[in-house]
Design an enzyme around this catalytic site. Structure first.
Site, PDB file in Angstrom:
ATOM      1  N   LYS A  84      31.835  40.147  35.156  1.00 14.09           N
ATOM      2  CA  LYS A  84      32.557  39.823  36.382  1.00 14.09           C
ATOM      3  C   LYS A  84      31.965  40.655  37.515  1.00 14.09           C
ATOM      4  O   LYS A  84      32.057  41.879  37.516  1.00 14.09           O
ATOM      5  CB  LYS A  84      34.037  40.147  36.200  1.00 14.09           C
ATOM      6  CG  LYS A  84      34.874  39.888  37.440  1.00 14.09           C
ATOM      7  CD  LYS A  84      36.355  40.052  37.153  1.00 14.09           C
ATOM      8  CE  LYS A  84      37.185  39.884  38.406  1.00 14.09           C
ATOM      9  NZ  LYS A  84      38.629  39.999  38.135  1.00 14.09           N
ATOM     10  N   LYS A 127      31.562  35.262  35.672  1.00 14.33           N
ATOM     11  CA  LYS A 127      32.340  34.979  36.882  1.00 14.33           C
ATOM     12  C   LYS A 127      31.765  35.763  38.047  1.00 14.33           C
ATOM     13  O   LYS A 127      31.508  36.948  37.870  1.00 14.33           O
ATOM     14  CB  LYS A 127      33.789  35.397  36.609  1.00 14.33           C
ATOM     15  CG  LYS A 127      34.694  35.366  37.797  1.00 14.33           C
ATOM     16  CD  LYS A 127      36.024  35.980  37.449  1.00 14.33           C
ATOM     17  CE  LYS A 127      36.872  36.012  38.700  1.00 14.33           C
ATOM     18  NZ  LYS A 127      38.061  36.805  38.554  1.00 14.33           N
TER      19      LYS A 127
HETATM   20  C1  PBG Z   1      42.254  39.514  38.815  1.00 12.54           C
HETATM   21  C2  PBG Z   1      41.450  38.297  39.063  1.00 12.54           C
HETATM   22  C3  PBG Z   1      40.763  37.911  40.213  1.00 12.54           C
HETATM   23  C4  PBG Z   1      40.273  36.642  39.981  1.00 12.54           C
HETATM   24  C5  PBG Z   1      40.632  36.285  38.681  1.00 12.54           C
HETATM   25  N1  PBG Z   1      41.347  37.335  38.135  1.00 12.54           N
HETATM   26  C6  PBG Z   1      40.617  38.596  41.527  1.00 12.54           C
HETATM   27  C7  PBG Z   1      39.815  39.813  41.661  1.00 12.54           C
HETATM   28  O1  PBG Z   1      39.148  40.284  40.750  1.00 12.54           O
HETATM   29  O2  PBG Z   1      39.926  40.391  42.760  1.00 12.54           O
HETATM   30  C8  PBG Z   1      39.514  35.804  40.974  1.00 12.54           C
HETATM   31  C9  PBG Z   1      39.597  34.330  40.798  1.00 12.54           C
HETATM   32  C10 PBG Z   1      39.165  33.535  41.974  1.00 12.54           C
HETATM   33  O3  PBG Z   1      38.626  34.039  42.985  1.00 12.54           O
HETATM   34  O4  PBG Z   1      39.359  32.316  41.892  1.00 12.54           O
HETATM   35  N2  PBG Z   1      41.556  40.695  38.758  1.00 12.54           N
END
Ligand code: PBG
Length: 327
Positions: free
Chosen positions: A196, A249
């Site tokens: 991520k 992601k």
């Molecule tokens: C929680 C999380 C996030 C997303 C999914 N789980 C936000 C982040 O990391 O700030 C993002 C999903 C999206 O942008 O569609 N941590």
């Protein structure tokens, strides 16, 4: 070169039927996992300004939505919660009567065959908006792990089919796996947000989920976009800790990483087409710059072609409808 020796790949592009016959990648509605944002209360179905076409849903409305998308062939959803209360430790995330736990019960009752996954993280539940417990201005990795594990356990106890930690703490997959196993949930799979990246593409989501950090950013725990090889390190660690599915992601801007992970291991692979990717496609379509359906389906096809088995996408219901019309 004489005319008869010219290579002519165009021979195989001459009709719709021949093009279809040669397709290597085919999208199916069951490839998609649909994110839902659940809130307290009942009878709530409120459009989310930051994410056009998406809603804040109370448990009862989430169950209706789940039934509708299941009928379209979308057989998995992932839940994000907006709690009534926040504190420094994100305690409301493990509340058995919190919005996620209530939505799980309502959805499993209404649509038992739906695969209900839950996002596990603290950012939606902490008053400071970071994904873990703070020690001064920094996120304390090891102090965060038991909180994540407790939240995951509360989801499993409410009936979740799959746990998806997105916080990016080191060791969280192992911590969640061992608590789930200890409490009788060894059959519940973990889909780890293994890879991520930190960046700008989560902007609309943080508005939708009310989870923007109150100070600083997430770069001390999410990954640096300029590092490619670290993706494989993260994937290997999560597999070793017990992940059943690994994830990359964002998806669209990171197709190279999806392909790297696909070639690196044989684990089922998910990719998250995040809120910023969705927003770009929707904005371009609204501005008349791109056809929404064609652009959306091409973006999803590309994610699958890069190597993803599961695509988490806000387009899921629309895309499922379009695929049905095409076939
Ligand atoms: C929680 C999380 C996030 C997303 C999914 N789980 C936000 C982040 O990391 O700030 C993002 C999903 C999206 O942008 O569609 N941590």
């Amino acid at each position: 070169m004489s005319a008869e020796l010219v290579a002519r790949p165009r021979r195989l592009r001459s009709s719709s039927a021949i093009r279809e016959m040669l397709r290597e990648v085919v999208l199916r509605p069951s490839d998609f996992m649909y994110p839902l944002f659940v809130v307290p209360g009942s009878g709530v179905k409120k459009p989310i300004d930051a994410l056009e076409g998406q809603f804040h849903l109370s448990a009862d409305e989430a169950a209706k939505m789940a039934a509708d998308v299941f009928a379209l062939g979308v057989k998995s959803i992932i839940l994000f919660g907006l709690p009534a209360e926040k504190d420094p430790a994100g305690a409301s995330g493990a509340d058995p009567h919190g919005p996620v736990q209530s939505a799980i019960r309502a959805i499993k009752k209404a649509v038992p065959e739906m695969v209900v996954a839950t996002d596990v993280c603290l950012c939606e539940y902490t008053d400071h908006g970071h994904c873990g417990i703070l020690d001064g201005q920094t996120v304390d990795n090891d102090a965060t792990l038991p909180h994540l594990a407790r939240q995951a356990l509360s989801h499993a106890q409410a009936g979740a089919d799959m746990i998806a930690p997105s916080d990016m703490m080191d060791g969280r997959v192992g911590a969640i796996r061992s608590l789930l196993d200890q409490e009788g949930f060894s059959h519940i799979p973990i889909m780890a947000y293994s890879v991520k990246y930190a960046g700008a593409f989560y902007g609309p989501f943080r508005d939708a989920a009310g989870s923007a950090p109150q100070f600083g950013d997430r770069r001390s725990y999410q990954m640096d976009p300029a590092r490619r090889r670290e993706a494989l390190i993260e994937v290997d660690l999560d597999i070793a800790e017990g992940a059943d599915i690994v994830m990359v992601k964002p998806a669209g801007p990171y197709l190279d990483i999806i392909r790297d992970v696909r070639e690196h291991c044989d684990m089922p692979l998910a990719a998250y087409q995040v809120s910023g990717e969705y927003a770009m496609i929707m904005a371009a379509a609204r501005a008349g710059l791109m056809d929404e359906k064609a652009g959306a389906l091409e973006s999803l096809l590309s994610i699958k072609r890069a190597g993803a088995d599961i695509i988490i996408t806000y387009m899921a219901p629309k895309a499922a409808k379009w695929l049905r019309e095409c076939s």
